[in-house]
Design a protein around this motif. Structure first.
Motif, PDB file in Angstrom:
ATOM      1  N   VAL A 212     -15.211 -12.186   0.922  1.00 54.08           N
ATOM      2  CA  VAL A 212     -15.585 -12.432   2.316  1.00 54.08           C
ATOM      3  C   VAL A 212     -14.552 -11.800   3.251  1.00 54.08           C
ATOM      4  N   ASN A 213     -15.031 -10.978   4.141  1.00 55.72           N
ATOM      5  CA  ASN A 213     -14.172 -10.289   5.114  1.00 55.72           C
ATOM      6  C   ASN A 213     -13.059  -9.476   4.448  1.00 55.72           C
ATOM      7  N   ASP A 214     -13.332  -8.979   3.229  1.00 51.85           N
ATOM      8  CA  ASP A 214     -12.340  -8.172   2.503  1.00 51.85           C
ATOM      9  C   ASP A 214     -10.986  -8.890   2.428  1.00 51.85           C
ATOM     10  N   LEU A 215     -11.025 -10.201   2.168  1.00 52.62           N
ATOM     11  CA  LEU A 215      -9.782 -10.978   2.190  1.00 52.62           C
ATOM     12  C   LEU A 215      -8.771 -10.469   1.170  1.00 52.62           C
ATOM     13  N   THR A 216      -9.247 -10.014   0.020  1.00 51.18           N
ATOM     14  CA  THR A 216      -8.318  -9.510  -0.993  1.00 51.18           C
ATOM     15  C   THR A 216      -7.513  -8.338  -0.448  1.00 51.18           C
ATOM     16  N   ALA A 217      -8.211  -7.363   0.150  1.00 52.51           N
ATOM     17  CA  ALA A 217      -7.521  -6.192   0.710  1.00 52.51           C
ATOM     18  C   ALA A 217      -6.655  -6.583   1.898  1.00 52.51           C
ATOM     19  N   THR A 218      -7.179  -7.462   2.742  1.00 49.32           N
ATOM     20  CA  THR A 218      -6.435  -7.855   3.941  1.00 49.32           C
ATOM     21  C   THR A 218      -5.141  -8.569   3.585  1.00 49.32           C
ATOM     22  N   MET A 219      -5.197  -9.475   2.612  1.00 49.63           N
ATOM     23  CA  MET A 219      -3.991 -10.210   2.235  1.00 49.63           C
ATOM     24  C   MET A 219      -3.023  -9.335   1.445  1.00 49.63           C
ATOM     25  N   THR A 220      -3.540  -8.368   0.699  1.00 51.04           N
ATOM     26  CA  THR A 220      -2.636  -7.416   0.052  1.00 51.04           C
ATOM     27  C   THR A 220      -1.864  -6.646   1.115  1.00 51.04           C
ATOM     28  N   ALA A 221      -2.578  -6.166   2.120  1.00 52.94           N
ATOM     29  CA  ALA A 221      -1.934  -5.432   3.213  1.00 52.94           C
ATOM     30  C   ALA A 221      -0.955  -6.323   3.972  1.00 52.94           C
ATOM     31  N   TYR A 222      -1.322  -7.582   4.178  1.00 50.54           N
ATOM     32  CA  TYR A 222      -0.451  -8.501   4.902  1.00 50.54           C
ATOM     33  C   TYR A 222       0.860  -8.714   4.153  1.00 50.54           C
ATOM     34  N   GLY A 223       0.770  -8.860   2.826  1.00 50.02           N
ATOM     35  CA  GLY A 223       1.978  -9.027   2.040  1.00 50.02           C
ATOM     36  C   GLY A 223       2.877  -7.802   2.102  1.00 50.02           C
ATOM     37  N   VAL A 224       2.282  -6.613   2.056  1.00 47.52           N
ATOM     38  CA  VAL A 224       3.067  -5.383   2.170  1.00 47.52           C
ATOM     39  C   VAL A 224       3.698  -5.286   3.553  1.00 47.52           C
ATOM     40  N   PHE A 225       2.953  -5.656   4.570  1.00 48.81           N
ATOM     41  CA  PHE A 225       3.479  -5.669   5.933  1.00 48.81           C
ATOM     42  C   PHE A 225       4.696  -6.590   6.030  1.00 48.81           C
ATOM     43  N   LEU A 226       4.594  -7.783   5.472  1.00 44.39           N
ATOM     44  CA  LEU A 226       5.737  -8.705   5.485  1.00 44.39           C
ATOM     45  C   LEU A 226       6.911  -8.130   4.699  1.00 44.39           C
ATOM     46  N   GLY A 227       6.607  -7.440   3.603  1.00 40.15           N
ATOM     47  CA  GLY A 227       7.657  -6.798   2.837  1.00 40.15           C
ATOM     48  C   GLY A 227       8.367  -5.713   3.632  1.00 40.15           C
ATOM     49  N   ILE A 228       7.603  -4.959   4.406  1.00 40.19           N
ATOM     50  CA  ILE A 228       8.202  -3.921   5.259  1.00 40.19           C
ATOM     51  C   ILE A 228       9.123  -4.550   6.295  1.00 40.19           C
ATOM     52  N   LEU A 229       8.671  -5.623   6.926  1.00 41.06           N
ATOM     53  CA  LEU A 229       9.509  -6.293   7.927  1.00 41.06           C
ATOM     54  C   LEU A 229      10.790  -6.827   7.295  1.00 41.06           C
ATOM     55  N   THR A 230      10.674  -7.384   6.090  1.00 43.55           N
ATOM     56  CA  THR A 230      11.851  -7.914   5.393  1.00 43.55           C
ATOM     57  C   THR A 230      12.824  -6.790   5.061  1.00 43.55           C
ATOM     58  N   ALA A 231      12.300  -5.658   4.621  1.00 45.63           N
ATOM     59  CA  ALA A 231      13.151  -4.516   4.303  1.00 45.63           C
ATOM     60  C   ALA A 231      13.788  -3.930   5.557  1.00 45.63           C
ATOM     61  N   LEU A 232      13.043  -3.890   6.655  1.00 43.20           N
ATOM     62  CA  LEU A 232      13.605  -3.404   7.923  1.00 43.20           C
ATOM     63  C   LEU A 232      14.783  -4.270   8.362  1.00 43.20           C
ATOM     64  N   LYS A 233      14.632  -5.576   8.205  1.00 44.79           N
ATOM     65  CA  LYS A 233      15.726  -6.469   8.573  1.00 44.79           C
ATOM     66  C   LYS A 233      16.946  -6.201   7.706  1.00 44.79           C
ATOM     67  N   ARG A 234      16.701  -5.939   6.447  1.00 47.44           N
ATOM     68  CA  ARG A 234      17.793  -5.674   5.517  1.00 47.44           C
ATOM     69  C   ARG A 234      18.553  -4.397   5.884  1.00 47.44           C
ATOM     70  N   VAL A 235      17.813  -3.358   6.255  1.00 45.75           N
ATOM     71  CA  VAL A 235      18.427  -2.051   6.504  1.00 45.75           C
ATOM     72  C   VAL A 235      18.946  -1.918   7.928  1.00 45.75           C
ATOM     73  N   PHE A 236      18.168  -2.400   8.889  1.00 47.97           N
ATOM     74  CA  PHE A 236      18.497  -2.159  10.289  1.00 47.97           C
ATOM     75  C   PHE A 236      18.980  -3.395  11.039  1.00 47.97           C
TER      76      PHE A 236
END
Length: 340
Positions: free
Chosen positions: A137-161
């Motif tokens: 429903v509403n491509d939740l699998t793809a959306t939540m996969t993308a959301y997790g990667v997005f959160l991972g990017i933010l976490t990595a940005l905090k680590r580096v910058f």
């Protein structure tokens, strides 16, 4: 070699419908094996076997790091000229899954759809992402996969910058399928500057039009100067050659098995590039699947996906404490959870 570390490797062939498929079960130590079914054309049977094996192992580690009671498996259907109708192929696969009696539960992956999963469901209950399911429903699998990667990017940005904000950060996204597109949407609304590439020009134009992304040729995006490189297509794209040409501070994407060999995690580390291990941050899909199988809802799934940021932080801290590349630290943590 696979016999030493994998539980099962099944070769499935049904000449009546032109089916050639492989099912790899890496581990059921923590529970039934979960892993999607992908369908693509491979250069050889050996390439398909290697893909299935690597993906199944990644699913074991992904489940362990996500804290869900499942193991890891994968099915691949070899696309080839002369094969029968899709419905016949997926029903034949469903009959094999039924014989396995829940030891392996499949779902959508690269090259497969909800309709394909519905055809599997005609033969077995051991399938997710069917019509009306939580993941579909509403491509939740793809959306939540993308959301997790997005959160991972933010976490990595905090680590580096020092700041976990994507505002004015440049992110190069390679691969604009369902997950890559949704990731671009999250990044756009977070203020990131997007550089994108895909082999499908229609996908590229959609992201350029909607999110003001800068298009690049697929062969060029790996060496594009950026803050974050986000591989969201096929795996095996981080190797000696590609890593030497990177101009980024962070690699964090949705693709499975991004490292061609395990030693490439150390090569990224030696170049001062922070790697967010793929199976840590792209686990949103399997988290949705686990929620579906256990009667959870979308809100519960999202809450569990939001734990990815803390898990990735733990990986970074373990890497520091042990003096390891982040890829090795994640493996160490996953193997500890698996007792291996």
């Amino acid at each position: 070699m696979w016999k030493q570390s994998y539980e099962q490797l099944i070769f499935l062939q049904d000449s009546s419908v032109g089916l050639k498929a492989i099912i790899a079960i890496h581990s059921t130590k923590l529970g039934p094996a979960l892993g999607g079914c992908r369908m693509r054309q491979y250069g050889s049977d050996e390439e398909a076997i290697d893909d299935a094996l690597r993906l199944a192992k990644g699913m074991t580690y992904k489940s362990a790091m996500s804290g869900i009671p499942y193991g890891g498996g994968k099915a691949v259907i070899l696309s080839h000229p002369g094969q029968g109708p899709r419905e016949a192929l997926f029903q034949a696969l469903g009959r094999q899954l039924q014989k396995m009696q829940g030891g392996y539960i499949t779902g959508m992956d690269l090259g497969t759809s909800v309709t394909d999963m519905d055809w599997i469901r005609l033969q077995t209950p051991y399938v997710t992402d069917t019509s009306g399911s939580l993941g579909a429903v509403n491509d939740l699998t793809a959306t939540m996969t993308a959301y997790g990667v997005f959160l991972g990017i933010l976490t990595a940005l905090k680590r580096v910058f020092g700041s976990g904000s994507a505002e004015r950060r440049t992110v190069a996204v390679q691969g604009l399928g369902k997950v890559g597109y949704q990731l671009c949407r999250y990044l756009y609304y977070a203020g990131a500057k997007l550089i994108v590439a895909d082999v499908d020009p229609v996908r590229v134009q959609k992201v350029v039009s909607e999110f003001g992304a800068i298009p690049k040729h697929p062969d060029a995006i790996m060496s594009e100067p950026c803050d974050v490189l986000s591989p969201c297509a096929l795996g095996g794209i981080l190797n000696d050659r590609s890593i030497s040409g990177l101009h980024c501070r962070i690699v964090a994407g949705a693709a499975n098995n991004q490292l061609t060999e395990s030693r490439h995690g150390a090569l990224l580390h030696d170049r001062g590039i922070l790697y967010a291990p793929d199976y840590v941050i792209n686990s949103g899909g399997i988290i949705v699947t686990a929620a579906e199988l256990n009667g959870g809802d979308a809100a519960t799934a999202q809450q569990n996906v939001e734990k990815i940021s803390g898990t990735l932080t733990d990986v970074f801290q373990t890497a520091d404490a042990r003096g390891l590349p982040t890829a090795d630290a994640a493996d160490l943590m996953a193997e500890g959870l698996l007792g291996i």
